[in-house]
Motif scaffolding. Structure first.
Motif, PDB file in Angstrom:
ATOM      1  N   ILE A  77       0.728  -1.619  -0.112  1.00 39.50           N
ATOM      2  CA  ILE A  77       0.352  -0.085   0.133  1.00 39.50           C
ATOM      3  C   ILE A  77       1.243   1.049  -0.140  1.00 39.50           C
ATOM      4  N   THR A  78       0.726   2.331  -0.872  1.00 37.26           N
ATOM      5  CA  THR A  78       1.720   3.323  -1.052  1.00 37.26           C
ATOM      6  C   THR A  78       0.961   4.555  -0.193  1.00 37.26           C
ATOM      7  N   PHE A  79       1.276   5.354   0.204  1.00 40.01           N
ATOM      8  CA  PHE A  79       1.067   6.618   1.306  1.00 40.01           C
ATOM      9  C   PHE A  79      -0.105   7.424   0.940  1.00 40.01           C
ATOM     10  N   GLU A  80      -0.027   6.821  -0.555  1.00 39.69           N
ATOM     11  CA  GLU A  80      -1.371   7.640  -1.366  1.00 39.69           C
ATOM     12  C   GLU A  80      -2.093   7.337  -1.120  1.00 39.69           C
ATOM     13  N   ALA A  81      -2.318   6.200  -2.164  1.00 39.60           N
ATOM     14  CA  ALA A  81      -3.123   4.761  -1.638  1.00 39.60           C
ATOM     15  C   ALA A  81      -3.861   4.882   0.140  1.00 39.60           C
ATOM     16  N   HIS A  82      -2.715   4.784   0.626  1.00 37.93           N
ATOM     17  CA  HIS A  82      -3.456   5.184   2.362  1.00 37.93           C
ATOM     18  C   HIS A  82      -4.331   5.707   2.589  1.00 37.93           C
ATOM     19  N   TRP A  83      -3.590   7.337   1.981  1.00 40.93           N
ATOM     20  CA  TRP A  83      -3.980   8.265   2.256  1.00 40.93           C
ATOM     21  C   TRP A  83      -5.694   8.377   2.336  1.00 40.93           C
ATOM     22  N   ARG A  84      -6.246   7.561   0.457  1.00 40.75           N
ATOM     23  CA  ARG A  84      -7.389   7.624  -0.198  1.00 40.75           C
ATOM     24  C   ARG A  84      -8.431   6.775   0.630  1.00 40.75           C
ATOM     25  N   ALA A  85      -8.003   5.743   0.918  1.00 41.52           N
ATOM     26  CA  ALA A  85      -8.771   4.945   2.005  1.00 41.52           C
ATOM     27  C   ALA A  85      -8.958   5.773   3.279  1.00 41.52           C
ATOM     28  N   ALA A  86      -7.903   6.798   3.834  1.00 37.96           N
ATOM     29  CA  ALA A  86      -8.351   6.891   5.155  1.00 37.96           C
ATOM     30  C   ALA A  86      -9.559   8.833   4.938  1.00 37.96           C
ATOM     31  N   THR A  87      -9.632   9.313   3.903  1.00 32.95           N
ATOM     32  CA  THR A  87     -10.260   9.938   3.928  1.00 32.95           C
ATOM     33  C   THR A  87     -11.287   9.596   3.322  1.00 32.95           C
ATOM     34  N   ASN A  88     -11.925   8.139   2.607  1.00 31.28           N
ATOM     35  CA  ASN A  88     -13.328   7.967   1.749  1.00 31.28           C
ATOM     36  C   ASN A  88     -13.683   7.327   3.183  1.00 31.28           C
ATOM     37  N   PHE A  89     -12.629   6.653   4.187  1.00 29.63           N
ATOM     38  CA  PHE A  89     -13.303   6.034   5.167  1.00 29.63           C
ATOM     39  C   PHE A  89     -13.618   7.126   6.141  1.00 29.63           C
ATOM     40  N   ALA A  90     -13.190   7.922   6.584  1.00 32.18           N
ATOM     41  CA  ALA A  90     -13.573   9.271   7.206  1.00 32.18           C
ATOM     42  C   ALA A  90     -15.091  10.260   6.422  1.00 32.18           C
ATOM     43  N   ALA A  91     -15.537   9.875   5.722  1.00 32.42           N
ATOM     44  CA  ALA A  91     -16.278  10.198   4.976  1.00 32.42           C
ATOM     45  C   ALA A  91     -17.427   9.465   5.534  1.00 32.42           C
ATOM     46  N   ALA A  92     -17.001   8.181   5.319  1.00 35.68           N
ATOM     47  CA  ALA A  92     -18.286   7.186   6.072  1.00 35.68           C
ATOM     48  C   ALA A  92     -18.554   7.734   7.213  1.00 35.68           C
ATOM     49  N   LEU A  93     -17.245   7.211   8.057  1.00 35.79           N
ATOM     50  CA  LEU A  93     -17.396   7.383   9.547  1.00 35.79           C
ATOM     51  C   LEU A  93     -18.495   8.471  10.028  1.00 35.79           C
ATOM     52  N   SER A  94     -18.366  10.007   9.130  1.00 41.05           N
ATOM     53  CA  SER A  94     -19.154  11.243   9.140  1.00 41.05           C
ATOM     54  C   SER A  94     -20.414  11.042   9.117  1.00 41.05           C
ATOM     55  N   GLU A  95     -20.952  10.547   8.074  1.00 45.39           N
ATOM     56  CA  GLU A  95     -21.762   9.925   7.210  1.00 45.39           C
ATOM     57  C   GLU A  95     -22.985   8.994   8.876  1.00 45.39           C
ATOM     58  N   ALA A  96     -21.819   8.491   8.837  1.00 44.41           N
ATOM     59  CA  ALA A  96     -22.170   6.853  10.811  1.00 44.41           C
ATOM     60  C   ALA A  96     -22.188   8.573  11.571  1.00 44.41           C
ATOM     61  N   GLY A  97     -22.528   9.399  11.434  1.00 47.39           N
ATOM     62  CA  GLY A  97     -22.682  10.951  13.075  1.00 47.39           C
ATOM     63  C   GLY A  97     -21.714  10.633  13.155  1.00 47.39           C
ATOM     64  N   VAL A  98     -19.967  10.539  13.465  1.00 47.68           N
ATOM     65  CA  VAL A  98     -18.820  10.713  13.990  1.00 47.68           C
ATOM     66  C   VAL A  98     -19.171  12.180  13.527  1.00 47.68           C
ATOM     67  N   VAL A  99     -18.712  12.449  14.950  1.00 45.53           N
ATOM     68  CA  VAL A  99     -18.171  13.985  14.631  1.00 45.53           C
ATOM     69  C   VAL A  99     -17.446  14.561  16.061  1.00 45.53           C
ATOM     70  N   LYS A 100     -16.347  15.474  16.393  1.00 49.47           N
ATOM     71  CA  LYS A 100     -15.541  16.293  17.769  1.00 49.47           C
ATOM     72  C   LYS A 100     -15.467  15.429  18.702  1.00 49.47           C
ATOM     73  N   GLY A 101     -14.814  15.053  19.629  1.00 47.56           N
ATOM     74  CA  GLY A 101     -15.335  14.143  20.043  1.00 47.56           C
ATOM     75  C   GLY A 101     -15.643  12.649  20.830  1.00 47.56           C
ATOM     76  N   ASP A 102     -16.397  12.518  19.516  1.00 45.40           N
ATOM     77  CA  ASP A 102     -17.254  11.226  19.653  1.00 45.40           C
ATOM     78  C   ASP A 102     -15.958  10.205  19.707  1.00 45.40           C
ATOM     79  N   ARG A 103     -16.360   8.800  20.494  1.00 47.73           N
ATOM     80  CA  ARG A 103     -15.061   7.971  20.853  1.00 47.73           C
ATOM     81  C   ARG A 103     -15.226   6.980  19.601  1.00 47.73           C
ATOM     82  N   VAL A 104     -13.679   6.540  18.980  1.00 49.68           N
ATOM     83  CA  VAL A 104     -14.121   5.647  18.532  1.00 49.68           C
ATOM     84  C   VAL A 104     -13.217   4.683  18.237  1.00 49.68           C
ATOM     85  N   ALA A 105     -13.731   3.051  18.821  1.00 48.80           N
ATOM     86  CA  ALA A 105     -13.035   1.912  19.246  1.00 48.80           C
ATOM     87  C   ALA A 105     -12.680   0.922  17.915  1.00 48.80           C
ATOM     88  N   ILE A 106     -11.188   0.761  18.087  1.00 50.85           N
ATOM     89  CA  ILE A 106     -10.380  -0.378  17.391  1.00 50.85           C
ATOM     90  C   ILE A 106     -10.428  -1.443  17.803  1.00 50.85           C
TER      91      ILE A 106
END
Length: 588
Positions: A77-106
């Motif tokens: 995985i390249t840095f560019e590919a990782h950046w695209r995956a992370a930003t696109n997944f962030a959009a999905a988390l945002s749609e799920a209602g995640v905002v600043k201060g929410d806890r997200v468990a991994i």
């Protein structure tokens, strides 16, 4: 001050004192320049050029473009590919209602999706909550409930075992699963692949503009749970500044080593050749996440991941990927040194071995120089409450002081405090409780004001470690306060017993611990594991110790174990488990 001849024999080390080298590292205009900041009403020395947030680290990582960021089995995985995956997944988390201060468990093992999940949540200003993937269902449920996590992100194995129970907890609204074992049919559960695809296709994801919350260095960033070896795990809440201080602390340590040698530090960032390392500790621990992953993302280093630790597979990976560094905990270093398959592989690319999480023996440094003459060693000390590494040193500094974990960083301070009264600062050379302060210290324990008040005192962290400091500022952790033995009124440091046992040629790993005694209070005991093909008895080891340790320090029991010493994911030896094994093992 010790002096060491250079490898070419033309000069001696050190070229200057630690204080002078540090002054050059932090001078105005340098990458590790320092400045003052006000944190919780106190003026604190900080790294001037540390990234302002984890989201800023993700944004910065994109400059490395097509460089390989992660290797996992046959995935690259390249840095560019990782950046695209992370930003696109962030959009999905945002749609799920995640905002600043929410806890997200991994809750995942080391997979390429782990850093994607981490930086996606962090870029939204969420408080990322990495949980121990080895925990049982009740342990995970406690941490999810305690943190109030809104979203959980799991790998397929963890979801199959614990997912439905975790999703049933009151705070949880959504779950995302990486590499599911079975089709996902539960409501509120989404396959991550449905959002970003497989790693091979991440570079084809759209260039997502992303959501950029208003984040400052004192905003909350991570919530790491302690190992819970002495009770219920505690959530350690750290700020953006605290976790990102590690980046410059590590750079300053590296540059100090060059300057102490009389050399110019190498360039950083895009101007530097890409560094590469083996990641053999879990991302869900503060070492793997903050002290390794976050540094690699900011510095453009390649990380090669393993599904689980195996020394032969590690040799093959180092050879194939031409990895420059490995380590994590001393046990891993010992296995790399002593495994008979080592000579079957070309390990000439390996130039650095580093570790923390547990003290190492001087014998380990000697063996590294014998087996890997091209390799330098390093050691650091830190804890979840210091958001990763606090003290560290490497190269000649470490070789000259192999029992030290290094000096305080330029932005940190160390105190050695009388453990009895908890107030009196002890003089140089005396052993007491290690207290530390600096911008990397955590904010406190989540939802636990009583524990916070006991550990975090006016900007200082009471570490629970016993240590001393020498006249040049190097710190020596000699034991955990709770692990120091008191036999009939005499203090015994476990590390002293361990260091002597490490000198026995057959020993791979060792831990000293206390056993209860009706009149003396405690007696010393030890457990050892042996190098492959070696045989030794308890009697042999007791004879070896005779004359090397004072009689009252010699272990009354020495367990020779066939299995590795029990450790938690942080690399800490589980001494309660060893005591239980000793209680069940007949004395000979």
């Amino acid at each position: 001050m010790p002096h060491i001849a250079s490898q070419d024999g033309t000069s001696s080390w050190p070229a200057m004192s630690l204080a002078e080298a540090t002054a050059r590292v932090i001078a105005p205009g340098m990458p590790c320049e320092t400045a003052d900041a006000v944190i919780d009403g106190r003026t604190v020395r900080v790294w001037k050029h540390a990234p302002v947030s984890l989201g800023a680290v993700l944004a910065h990582s994109r400059i490395y473009g097509d460089r390989i960021a992660f290797v996992y089995e046959d995935e690259r995985i390249t840095f560019e590919a990782h950046w695209r995956a992370a930003t696109n997944f962030a959009a999905a988390l945002s749609e799920a209602g995640v905002v600043k201060g929410d806890r997200v468990a991994i809750v995942m093992r080391n997979l390429p999706e782990w850093p994607v999940a981490f930086y996606a949540a962090a870029s939204l200003g969420a408080v990322v909550t990495p949980l121990n993937a080895w925990w049982t269902g009740p342990e995970l449920a406690f941490a999810v409930r305690d943190s109030g996590s809104k979203v959980i992100i799991l790998d397929g194995e963890r979801y199959a075992r614990h997912g439905p129970d975790l999703l049933a907890l009151p705070s949880v609204t959504h779950a995302f699963v990486s590499r599911p074992v079975d089709p996902l049919i539960d409501a509120g559960v989404v396959d991550i692949e449905a959002i970003i695809g497989r790693p091979a296709s991440w570079s084809d994801l759209p260039d997502h503009a992303g959501i950029v919350p208003d984040l400052g260095p004192e905003d909350d960033a991570t919530l790491f749970y302690t190992s819970g070896t002495t009770g219920q795990p505690k959530g350690v809440l750290s700020t953006q500044r605290a976790v990102n201080s590690n980046i410059i602390t590590a750079l300053a340590t590296q540059q100090r080593a060059f300057i102490r040698r009389g050399e110019t530090p190498p360039p950083t960032g895009l101007a530097a050749p890409q560094y590469s390392g083996l990641i053999s500790v879990p991302f869900f621990h503060v070492t793997g996440c903050v002290a390794i992953l976050n540094l690699a993302m900011f510095g453009g280093s390649k990380l090669a991941m393993m599904r689980k630790w195996d020394p032969v597979q590690a040799f093959a990976l180092i050879e194939r990927e031409r990895l420059a560094s490995a380590g994590g905990v001393p046990t891993i270093a010992w296995q790399l040194l002593e495994h008979p398959a080592r000579d079957d592989h070309d390990l000439s690319s390996l130039v650095a071995l580093g570790w923390g999480g547990a003290p190492s023996a001087p014998e380990l440094v000697r063996r590294i120089r014998e087996v890997f003459p091209q390799t330098r060693a390093g050691q650091g000390w830190g804890m979840s409450e210091t958001s990763g590494t606090f003290t560290s040193h490497n190269d000649e500094d470490y070789e000259a002081r192999p029992t030290s974990c290094g000096p305080s960083p330029a932005v940190g301070q160390i105190r050695i405090v009388d453990p009895v009264d908890g107030k009196t600062e002890l003089p140089i050379g005396d052993v007491g409780e290690l207290w530390v302060s600096g911008p990397m210290t955590a904010r406190g324990y989540w939802n636990n004001p009583e524990a916070t008040a006991r550990t975090f005192v006016d900007g200082w962290v009471r570490t629970g470690d016993l240590a001393r400091v020498d006249d040049e500022g190097f710190c020596y952790v000699v034991d955990r306060l709770k692990d120091m033995l008191i036999r009939g009124g005499e203090n015994i440091f476990c590390s002293e017993i361990e260091n002597v046992l490490y000198e026995y040629p057959a020993i791979m790993d060792v831990a000293a611990f206390g056993l209860p005694h009706p009149t003396l209070g405690e007696e010393p005991a030890a457990a050892v594991t042996l190098k492959l093909g070696m045989v030794v008895s308890e009697a042999d080891l007791k004879i070896f110790l005779h004359g090397r340790l004072a009689a009252y320090k010699c272990p009354v029991r020495i367990l020779v174990l066939a299995e590795p010493l029990p450790r938690n994911p942080n690399g800490k030896i589980l001494k309660d488990t060893l005591r239980a094994i000793a209680a069940l093992t007949p004395a000979r």
